[in-house]
Design an enzyme around this catalytic site. Sequence first.
Site, short mmCIF file in Angstrom:
data_model
loop_
_atom_site.label_atom_id
_atom_site.label_comp_id
_atom_site.label_asym_id
_atom_site.label_seq_id
_atom_site.Cartn_x
_atom_site.Cartn_y
_atom_site.Cartn_z
N CYS A 73 0.96 -1.10 -0.15
CA CYS A 73 -0.12 0.13 -0.06
C CYS A 73 0.86 1.33 0.12
O CYS A 73 1.91 1.36 1.08
CB CYS A 73 -0.77 -0.06 1.16
SG CYS A 73 -1.83 1.34 1.31
N CYS A 76 0.55 3.05 3.60
CA CYS A 76 0.93 2.65 4.96
C CYS A 76 1.95 1.78 4.81
O CYS A 76 2.57 1.29 5.53
CB CYS A 76 -0.19 2.23 5.65
SG CYS A 76 -0.83 0.68 5.10
N CYS A 122 -7.20 -1.21 1.54
CA CYS A 122 -6.24 -1.53 2.53
C CYS A 122 -6.69 -2.00 3.97
O CYS A 122 -7.50 -1.01 4.47
CB CYS A 122 -4.98 -0.59 2.39
SG CYS A 122 -3.77 -1.10 3.88
N CYS A 125 -5.03 0.58 6.62
CA CYS A 125 -5.22 2.06 6.77
C CYS A 125 -6.19 2.48 6.05
O CYS A 125 -6.73 3.67 5.93
CB CYS A 125 -4.15 2.80 6.29
SG CYS A 125 -3.81 2.89 4.24
N CYS A 147 -8.78 -5.33 -9.92
CA CYS A 147 -8.30 -4.10 -10.80
C CYS A 147 -8.00 -3.02 -9.88
O CYS A 147 -8.63 -2.38 -9.14
CB CYS A 147 -9.34 -3.75 -11.68
SG CYS A 147 -9.01 -2.49 -12.88
#
Length: 171
Positions: A73, A76, A122, A125, A147
């Site tokens: 991510c 984070c 995510c 976060c 996607c």
Amino acid sequence: MSIFGNSIFGNKATDTVGGGQESTTPGRAVEKTDAQWREELTPEEYHVLRQAGTERPYTGEYWDTHTEGVYQCRACGAELFTSNEKFDSHCGWPSFWAPLAEGNVRYIHDRTLGMERIEVRCGSCDSHLGHVFEGEGYGTPTDQRYCINSVSLRLVSKDDSTDDAGSGSQS
């Protein structure tokens, strides 16, 4: 088991997907104010990650990359996907057939733009990553296509992580 269940489309009982309850990821410890996110992210990153925007197809950094590694991510650093599950869907965004681990992402119903979709966020976060689709006919083990916006990800290549592991002192 499919995250789509028998038929999540039209299910009005919950806005989360998967057993009717929100996915609570262990370590969902990344909580920041809007001002902190704006300070840490570029305007494009903020728009996609925090406002559920979408980058234009075929413009992102990773849509056509074949580098081996782990996709984190961008907000984070949580590990989300690997290159082992990445495939060429020719849709203009990076596509994966599964996350690195199911608890690393969470799913919610997305009824914007007059469509029924499953948003992927995510698990650490709560940043917007993209959407997951099923039954499109890709020859993948899960029949799913995650996607994901390139701007939501940071690729740590296998070579980079090997270099980091070997950078300690040697006797």
